[in-house]
Design an enzyme around this catalytic site. Sequence first.
Site, PDB file in Angstrom:
ATOM      1  N   SER A   1      29.674  55.045 -23.204  1.00 13.76           N
ATOM      2  CA  SER A   1      28.326  55.727 -22.456  1.00 13.76           C
ATOM      3  C   SER A   1      28.063  55.373 -21.341  1.00 13.76           C
ATOM      4  O   SER A   1      28.126  54.132 -21.140  1.00 13.76           O
ATOM      5  CB  SER A   1      27.273  55.584 -23.802  1.00 13.76           C
TER       6      SER A   1
ATOM      7  N   TYR B   1      21.279  50.414 -29.196  1.00 12.38           N
ATOM      8  CA  TYR B   1      22.150  51.580 -28.777  1.00 12.38           C
ATOM      9  C   TYR B   1      23.072  51.232 -27.656  1.00 12.38           C
ATOM     10  O   TYR B   1      24.275  50.982 -27.522  1.00 12.38           O
ATOM     11  CB  TYR B   1      21.933  52.952 -28.457  1.00 12.38           C
TER      12      TYR B   1
END
Length: 266
Positions: free
Chosen positions: A146, A159
């Site tokens: 990501s 995260y």
Amino acid sequence: MTRNKRLKGKTVVITGASGGLGEQLAYQCAASGANLFLLARNVGKLDQMAEKIRGQHGVDCRYLQLDLSSHEDVPAVFQAIFEEVRHVDVLVNNAGYGIFSEAKDVTLPDVQGMFAVNVVGLIACTKEVIPSMKKRKLGHIINVSSQAGKLATPKSSVYSATKHAVLGYTNSLRMELADAGVFVTAVNPGPMATSFFDLADPSGNYVKNLGRHILSTEKVAEKVVAAMLTNSREINLPGWMNAGSILYALFPKLVERLGKKAFLKK
């Protein structure tokens, strides 16, 4: 939809295949002539997808249930795959999830869960395909990370930490396998229009603030499928967000100061 001729007759394994980017990858790989093994928890959805893919594209599409937080189940699942096919040509480690929460509020079960799936589960799957790929001197491991693995923002500390870990693992793995002829690619998309945010941000504020900047899974899947079985180091989307990540690597203090207001819109 982009077709990748290199995939015809190849075997592609996709984790987290029952929705979002994983689902789009499955359809586009099948359109390129690849045979598929789809892995996810939702076998009902996988069954529907496999039937549709076989009917539309005439390729072999099978599925197996896998909860990546149950690491002890991973070897058996890949053993079942290797009993059906001689080798895996492409492994796409796509499964993952996030929960947006301030560091003081995140629960330890959520911390453990995100690392179990996003990091340890990914590594467990990768370990299962490395030996055969090295032996054949052929294969491609694609890890979906990501932009959060490059540029951390408030409310995504855990995260982001998992995605930083994925990038570190991927970069090391790439160097280890370079001489073996095995490609290793990191995919770093920005926010995508998926059910990810149903869990990550139940309020819906983050998606609302993103507006037209949110990525479509179809477009991201096109970029990933086109790169399969090529020596692509990274796929970074969208370009403007990746530019921000590069700028952050060069001038972190400046980006944190100027971007503070935007970062807090989660």
